[in-house]
Design an enzyme around this catalytic site. Structure first.
Site, PDB file in Angstrom:
ATOM      1  N   SER A 150     -64.209 130.311  23.232  1.00 21.84           N
ATOM      2  CA  SER A 150     -63.000 129.397  23.278  1.00 21.84           C
ATOM      3  C   SER A 150     -62.487 129.246  24.584  1.00 21.84           C
ATOM      4  O   SER A 150     -60.709 129.329  23.834  1.00 21.84           O
ATOM      5  CB  SER A 150     -62.030 129.139  22.108  1.00 21.84           C
ATOM      6  OG  SER A 150     -62.491 129.226  21.226  1.00 21.84           O
TER       7      SER A 150
ATOM      8  N   GLY B 100     -67.342 124.367  27.841  1.00 24.02           N
ATOM      9  CA  GLY B 100     -67.527 123.206  27.791  1.00 24.02           C
ATOM     10  C   GLY B 100     -67.219 122.343  28.716  1.00 24.02           C
ATOM     11  O   GLY B 100     -68.101 121.303  29.576  1.00 24.02           O
ATOM     12  N   ILE B 101     -65.475 122.683  28.628  1.00 18.74           N
ATOM     13  CA  ILE B 101     -65.227 121.018  29.130  1.00 18.74           C
ATOM     14  C   ILE B 101     -65.326 121.352  30.965  1.00 18.74           C
ATOM     15  O   ILE B 101     -64.790 120.712  31.821  1.00 18.74           O
ATOM     16  CB  ILE B 101     -64.122 121.836  29.058  1.00 18.74           C
ATOM     17  CG1 ILE B 101     -63.053 120.629  27.458  1.00 18.74           C
ATOM     18  CG2 ILE B 101     -62.637 120.507  29.791  1.00 18.74           C
ATOM     19  CD1 ILE B 101     -63.425 119.955  27.529  1.00 18.74           C
TER      20      ILE B 101
ATOM     21  N   THR C 180     -55.256 141.238  35.814  1.00 21.61           N
ATOM     22  CA  THR C 180     -56.462 141.193  35.705  1.00 21.61           C
ATOM     23  C   THR C 180     -57.855 141.834  35.587  1.00 21.61           C
ATOM     24  O   THR C 180     -58.687 141.638  35.675  1.00 21.61           O
ATOM     25  CB  THR C 180     -56.935 140.574  37.696  1.00 21.61           C
ATOM     26  OG1 THR C 180     -56.511 142.010  37.718  1.00 21.61           O
ATOM     27  CG2 THR C 180     -55.330 140.137  38.409  1.00 21.61           C
ATOM     28  N   LYS C 181     -57.161 142.719  34.823  1.00 15.61           N
ATOM     29  CA  LYS C 181     -57.883 143.993  34.117  1.00 15.61           C
ATOM     30  C   LYS C 181     -59.545 143.601  33.270  1.00 15.61           C
ATOM     31  O   LYS C 181     -60.419 144.165  33.608  1.00 15.61           O
ATOM     32  CB  LYS C 181     -57.662 145.105  33.815  1.00 15.61           C
ATOM     33  CG  LYS C 181     -58.056 146.415  33.774  1.00 15.61           C
ATOM     34  CD  LYS C 181     -58.009 147.015  34.760  1.00 15.61           C
ATOM     35  CE  LYS C 181     -57.451 147.683  35.613  1.00 15.61           C
ATOM     36  NZ  LYS C 181     -57.146 148.128  36.435  1.00 15.61           N
TER      37      LYS C 181
ATOM     38  N   GLY D  11     -70.125 112.282   5.820  1.00 15.07           N
ATOM     39  CA  GLY D  11     -69.725 113.795   5.239  1.00 15.07           C
ATOM     40  C   GLY D  11     -71.131 114.000   4.006  1.00 15.07           C
ATOM     41  O   GLY D  11     -71.715 112.687   4.370  1.00 15.07           O
TER      42      GLY D  11
ATOM     43  N   CYS E  27     -70.318 105.757   7.871  1.00 12.90           N
ATOM     44  CA  CYS E  27     -71.494 106.936   7.348  1.00 12.90           C
ATOM     45  C   CYS E  27     -71.357 106.513   5.745  1.00 12.90           C
ATOM     46  O   CYS E  27     -70.869 106.039   4.626  1.00 12.90           O
ATOM     47  CB  CYS E  27     -72.008 107.916   8.393  1.00 12.90           C
ATOM     48  SG  CYS E  27     -73.536 108.424   7.509  1.00 12.90           S
TER      49      CYS E  27
ATOM     50  N   ARG F 235     -79.242 110.368   4.822  1.00  9.68           N
ATOM     51  CA  ARG F 235     -80.911 110.221   3.952  1.00  9.68           C
ATOM     52  C   ARG F 235     -80.571 108.802   3.293  1.00  9.68           C
ATOM     53  O   ARG F 235     -81.349 109.256   2.481  1.00  9.68           O
ATOM     54  CB  ARG F 235     -80.719 111.861   2.779  1.00  9.68           C
ATOM     55  CG  ARG F 235     -80.944 112.657   3.733  1.00  9.68           C
ATOM     56  CD  ARG F 235     -81.443 114.089   2.878  1.00  9.68           C
ATOM     57  NE  ARG F 235     -81.153 115.584   3.383  1.00  9.68           N
ATOM     58  CZ  ARG F 235     -81.609 115.975   4.764  1.00  9.68           C
ATOM     59  NH1 ARG F 235     -83.284 115.369   4.730  1.00  9.68           N
ATOM     60  NH2 ARG F 235     -81.809 117.179   4.998  1.00  9.68           N
TER      61      ARG F 235
ATOM     62  N   HIS G 215     -72.826 106.417  12.605  1.00  8.45           N
ATOM     63  CA  HIS G 215     -72.098 106.564  14.091  1.00  8.45           C
ATOM     64  C   HIS G 215     -71.399 106.278  15.167  1.00  8.45           C
ATOM     65  O   HIS G 215     -71.997 106.320  16.503  1.00  8.45           O
ATOM     66  CB  HIS G 215     -72.952 107.590  14.051  1.00  8.45           C
ATOM     67  CG  HIS G 215     -72.957 108.675  12.884  1.00  8.45           C
ATOM     68  ND1 HIS G 215     -71.695 109.219  12.146  1.00  8.45           N
ATOM     69  CD2 HIS G 215     -73.741 108.999  12.340  1.00  8.45           C
ATOM     70  CE1 HIS G 215     -71.978 110.394  11.220  1.00  8.45           C
ATOM     71  NE2 HIS G 215     -73.172 109.486  10.533  1.00  8.45           N
TER      72      HIS G 215
ATOM     73  N   GLU H  73     -69.178 106.941  16.389  1.00  7.28           N
ATOM     74  CA  GLU H  73     -68.344 108.129  17.611  1.00  7.28           C
ATOM     75  C   GLU H  73     -69.049 108.695  18.469  1.00  7.28           C
ATOM     76  O   GLU H  73     -68.159 109.255  19.658  1.00  7.28           O
ATOM     77  CB  GLU H  73     -67.522 108.682  16.520  1.00  7.28           C
ATOM     78  CG  GLU H  73     -68.082 109.369  15.371  1.00  7.28           C
ATOM     79  CD  GLU H  73     -69.367 109.210  14.535  1.00  7.28           C
ATOM     80  OE1 GLU H  73     -69.240 108.191  14.215  1.00  7.28           O
ATOM     81  OE2 GLU H  73     -69.289 109.645  13.315  1.00  7.28           O
TER      82      GLU H  73
HETATM   83  N1  GLN Z   1     -74.517 112.022   2.838  1.00  8.22           N
HETATM   84  C1  GLN Z   1     -74.573 110.553   3.427  1.00  8.22           C
HETATM   85  C2  GLN Z   1     -75.802 110.520   3.851  1.00  8.22           C
HETATM   86  O1  GLN Z   1     -76.973 111.659   4.254  1.00  8.22           O
HETATM   87  C3  GLN Z   1     -74.028 109.716   4.890  1.00  8.22           C
HETATM   88  C4  GLN Z   1     -74.418 110.979   5.532  1.00  8.22           C
HETATM   89  C5  GLN Z   1     -73.399 111.064   6.796  1.00  8.22           C
HETATM   90  O2  GLN Z   1     -71.546 110.269   6.164  1.00  8.22           O
HETATM   91  N2  GLN Z   1     -73.853 111.701   8.179  1.00  8.22           N
HETATM   92  O3  GLN Z   1     -76.678 109.499   3.688  1.00  8.22           O
END
Ligand code: GLN
Length: 533
Positions: free
Chosen positions: A17, A21-22, A191-192, A357, A384, A465, A510, A512
């Site tokens: 950590s 990446g940054i 520094t060790k 989720g 989602c 899904r 999504h 984001e």
């Molecule tokens: N669990 C939901 C699905 O599979 C939503 C998935 C999510 O929020 N990425 O459709």
């Protein structure tokens, strides 16, 4: 190895950590700002084929690329910093390496040879590293090696990069990110641990060219000289990486330390270009000097671990800066949200976001949050599962469909308003089998989403899904929840909006994942704007 591409490897030592990446993304940004084309790759030493099957508690958010790869969250940083898309080739795990070697072995491709870590696994790693370089698209491929040097599991990666350096001396550079701890009692930087970490690398045959030193206090000349001498690097190659106020300061700090210059010098590349970071600095200025503030509730089930919603939090930072507004996030655990306390938890917020989720935990809390935002006319964005919750809430509380649900959680619901997608019905494997990556969507003119994007045709990334059940579409539209974005190829509902509400948008995709520093996402921009009003 393609001649023109340079390979930079970033390893980490002393502790995890430290922000490889940054640092990788910041160096890439500096090189890109000098006019070079750069991509960043992450090698992860675990045995999962990809992080798609990992619980966010294990590894933070699963980031999804345009081509539908489920990847490490660092790829999100790479895209946000560089504003260029990554792909499946940008994230490779030990699991994927072994899978491909074993598949070849079963096909008889090793012609009777004993298949071994060296050379077969290391060759496979080397091939995966060079896939990006061999496209001919990049001047630089920066490869971040996950884990900490000395871990058993990352050994084959270190061996592979040692070989690459040996084979292509001029084209390869090693950067080692390390920690210089501060002992408060003696007021000393030590520094060790760094010396030991470099020694471990040397045992594996890798001499770092540059050391990036994470520290809480400035490194003076004396300390730098000591590190340089004991670790066998030039003085200018000892780069201080002091704790920064935000991750977005790091490219500028690295520029001050002349990391990009040292890299170019080592690789014998011209130094005549300068890094143009004007837009980046503008963003940072607005991020640090907002003229107003809003508070938005982020309702999700993993809120104790903020890395689970990394891309959402960063998208708010981008959209906030563009609106000259500080977006304060209130992290609300959906599991703890009930009919009784929802008012207390959400009152006074200028916006509510219900997060993506999977599974049952916290779902009723999410539905309560939607109801509160809808009834109290608080700007709302559901992503989602958050969009699916908005549909369920509308079915139950406006359309009177008691017990309406998603079949993911209640297969026996009398009103399956969110149903399993046709193509998902026969799927039994969990890994990499969702609807993943970019799909087109057509927006309805006049809708809030159309206004946000300013165009009709969009493309966004998916990971799900289940879908809106179109057999209920007419009922929903009559009752005021409209499908304002639809996939033109198969009519899947991608966006829903509620009428007579200042801004209520649910998206199956999504947004984001596509927000970057120089390209804040239109939906987040519009959502933040709505919360300001
Ligand atoms: N669990 C939901 C699905 O599979 C939503 C998935 C999510 O929020 N990425 O459709």
């Amino acid at each position: 190895m393609s001649k023109s591409t340079k390979y930079i490897f970033v390893t980490g030592g002393v502790a995890s950590s430290l922000g490889k990446g940054i640092i990788s993304a910041s160096l890439a940004k500096l090189l890109q700002a000098r006019g070079y084309s750069v991509t960043i790759q992450k090698l992860d030493p675990y045995l999962n084929i990809d992080p798609g099957t990992l619980n966010p508690y294990e590894h933070g958010e699963c980031y999804v690329t345009e081509d539908g790869a489920e990847t490490d969250l660092d790829l999100g940083h790479y895209e946000r910093f560089l504003n260029t898309p990554t792909s499946q080739a940008n994230n490779v795990t030990t699991g994927r390496i072994y899978q491909s070697v074993i598949t070849k072995e079963r096909k008889g491709e090793y012609l009777g040879k004993t298949v071994q870590v060296i050379p077969h696994i290391t060759n496979e790693i080397k091939d995966h590293i060079q896939i990006l370089g061999n496209t001919g698209e990049y001047d630089f491929v920066i490869t971040e090696i996950g884990g900490t040097v000395g871990d058993i599991e990352s050994l084959p990666f270190i061996e592979a990069i040692r070989q690459l350096k040996w084979e292509n001396h001029e084209e390869v550079l090693f950067i080692h990110l390390t920690l210089i701890p501060y002992l408060a009692a003696s007021e000393e930087l030590k520094t060790k641990p760094t010396q030991h970490s470099v020694k471990t690398l040397l045992e594996y045959g890798v001499q770092p060219d540059i050391l990036v030193c994470r520290t809480e206090h400035h490194l003076n000349k004396e300390i730098r000289t000591k590190i340089a001498r004991f670790c066998n690097v030039e003085l200018e190659a000892v780069i201080e990486s002091i704790d920064a106020e935000t991750i977005y300061d790091v490219p500028l700090l690295m520029q001050e330390e002349r990391l990009d210059e040292v890299v170019l010098k080592h690789l014998k590349m011209p130094l005549n270009s300068t890094a143009d970071l004007k837009k980046w600095k503008e963003f940072l200025y607005h991020h640090k000097n907002p003229v107003q503030e809003v508070e938005i509730g982020l309702v999700g089930k993993y809120v104790e671990l903020k890395d689970s919603y990394k891309s959402i939090a960063e998208a708010f930072i981008h959209a906030g800066a563009a609106n000259q507004c500080k977006v304060k996030l209130k992290w609300i655990s959906s599991e703890d949200l009930t009919v009784e306390n929802v008012e207390k938890e959400l009152r006074g917020l200028q916006g509510v976001l219900v997060a993506p989720g999977f599974g049952t935990r916290g779902i009723e809390g999410k539905i309560e949050a939607v109801k509160y935002a809808r009834e109290n006319k608080i700007p709302f964005l559901g992503i989602c599962l958050g969009m699916q919750c908005a549909v369920i809430e509308y079915a139950r509380n406006v359309l009177g469909m008691e017990g309406a649900h998603t079949v993911e959680i209640k297969p026996s619901t009398p009103y399956p308003v969110i149903d399993i997608m046709q193509e998902q019905k026969s799927v039994t494997d969990m890994g990499g089998t969702m609807r993943l990556g970019a799909y087109p969507c057509e927006l309805k003119e006049g809708s809030n989403v159309y206004k946000a994007y300013g165009k009709k045709e969009i493309s966004e990334r998916h990971r799900h899904r289940y879908e809106f059940n179109n057999s209920y579409l007419e009922d929903f539209e009559k009752a005021g929840m409209k499908a304002t974005g639809v996939n033109p190829e198969n009519n899947l509902v991608e966006v829903v909006e509620v009428e007579n509400h200042p801004w209520f948008v649910g998206v199956q995709f999504h947004p984001e994942y596509k927000s970057t520093v120089v390209n804040p996402h239109p939906l987040f921009l519009a959502f933040v704007k709505a919360t300001i009003q």
